[in-house]
Design an enzyme around this catalytic site. Sequence first.
Site, short mmCIF file in Angstrom:
data_model
loop_
_atom_site.label_atom_id
_atom_site.label_comp_id
_atom_site.label_asym_id
_atom_site.label_seq_id
_atom_site.Cartn_x
_atom_site.Cartn_y
_atom_site.Cartn_z
N GLY A 119 3.45 -0.94 -6.17
CA GLY A 119 2.88 -2.01 -7.00
C GLY A 119 2.82 -3.36 -6.32
O GLY A 119 2.82 -4.40 -7.00
N SER A 120 2.73 -3.38 -4.97
CA SER A 120 2.76 -4.67 -4.28
C SER A 120 1.64 -5.61 -4.76
O SER A 120 1.88 -6.80 -4.99
CB SER A 120 2.67 -4.47 -2.77
OG SER A 120 1.51 -3.73 -2.45
N ALA A 137 2.29 -6.95 -8.23
CA ALA A 137 3.46 -7.85 -8.23
C ALA A 137 3.09 -9.22 -7.65
O ALA A 137 3.48 -10.27 -8.18
CB ALA A 137 4.61 -7.23 -7.45
N GLY A 189 2.45 2.48 -3.00
CA GLY A 189 2.68 2.98 -4.36
C GLY A 189 3.75 2.24 -5.14
O GLY A 189 4.13 2.67 -6.23
N ASP A 194 0.19 -0.42 -13.62
CA ASP A 194 0.96 -1.26 -12.69
C ASP A 194 1.17 -2.67 -13.24
O ASP A 194 2.29 -3.18 -13.29
CB ASP A 194 0.25 -1.35 -11.33
CG ASP A 194 0.35 -0.06 -10.53
OD1 ASP A 194 0.67 0.98 -11.12
OD2 ASP A 194 0.10 -0.11 -9.31
N GLY A 237 0.79 -1.23 0.00
CA GLY A 237 0.00 0.00 0.00
C GLY A 237 0.82 1.27 0.00
O GLY A 237 0.41 2.29 0.54
C1 MEV Z 1 -1.10 3.80 -9.09
O1 MEV Z 1 0.14 3.12 -9.13
C2 MEV Z 1 -1.17 4.80 -10.19
C3 MEV Z 1 -2.46 5.61 -10.29
O2 MEV Z 1 -2.30 6.44 -11.44
C4 MEV Z 1 -3.66 4.72 -10.46
C5 MEV Z 1 -3.72 4.01 -11.80
O3 MEV Z 1 -2.98 4.35 -12.74
O4 MEV Z 1 -4.55 3.10 -11.93
C6 MEV Z 1 -2.66 6.48 -9.08
#
Ligand code: MEV
Length: 319
Positions: free
Chosen positions: A105-106, A109, A103, A150, A101
Amino acid sequence: MSPVQATAPGKIILFGEHAVVYSRPAIAAPVGNVSAKATLQPLESGHPFRVVASDLGQDYTLSEAAPDNPLAYTVHSALAYFGYTAPPAATLQVTSTIPLGRGLGSGAAISTAIVRVLGQFLDRSLSAAEISALVYEVEKLYHGTPSGIDNTVIAFNQPVYFIKKQPIQRMMVRQPLTLVIADTGIVAPTHQVVGDLRQRWQANPTRYEQYFDEIQDIVEQARHIIEGGGDEGGIILGQLMNHNQQILEEMGISSPELAQLVTAARRAGALGAKLSGAGWGGNMIALTTPDEAQNIAAALQAAGSKGIIVTKVKAADQD
Ligand code: MEV
């Protein structure tokens, strides 16, 4: 019978998060320093399929998992894709060094590692595009309206220039980029940040569309530099990161903790710094020269970062 194993890297968004949900382009790269790992241990026939993910506090047989449990959903989707109506007798163990949680990409992945390990176990070779498409379906469980960036960058394991619903465009990175990634330690569920932004966009579409257009402009300039190089490339990229951060702040995506780390990195000599991913918490990234990376890491630590990763986005011709 010996176990089968598969991994998947973390990711950072270099430019364009959030605007990418609104069909603007974004640039992302895999982060190999951290990864999710899925191990499948075959069992004697008759045993149930068991899922063990100690990091997530999960241990259950597949048949008793809630239908919206992301790990179970990934397993069911992959098995259905392979044409299996019943799971094999096996234990799936999932571990991850990617902070959850934040950012990086857990979720994508973990799903990617699971799809890969099931493919290997069942002797089905899958293309990166197939893996990405399967993981995208799971991503929808995590945050409703994912752009798909992601799952794409993680399944392809390459820097990408990405536009929602368009074929992947791999990036030809000219000069390696050294980045320091610093964690605020704050968990911010992507679906909440994306949902909150959607409400503000609905209330004032003109203003937010303008922000997204400005971000698109930044992404295009950044792509040109990342793929073209040039003497001043790092300096201009850093400025573009700062500009992207400023717009994200105006959009309400940053947080005091993120801003503090961004300021600390810039004061310590980073070429540029911004949040990366969903925002409100999670991680920020600072662009630096290789020589300055440790100084910037130390400054971020002193500014309260809960975890630091120094990483490199490699040039296209590097291993
Ligand atoms: C999340 O890693 C990136 C965001 O732009 C959401 C998305 O692209 O789906 C916040």
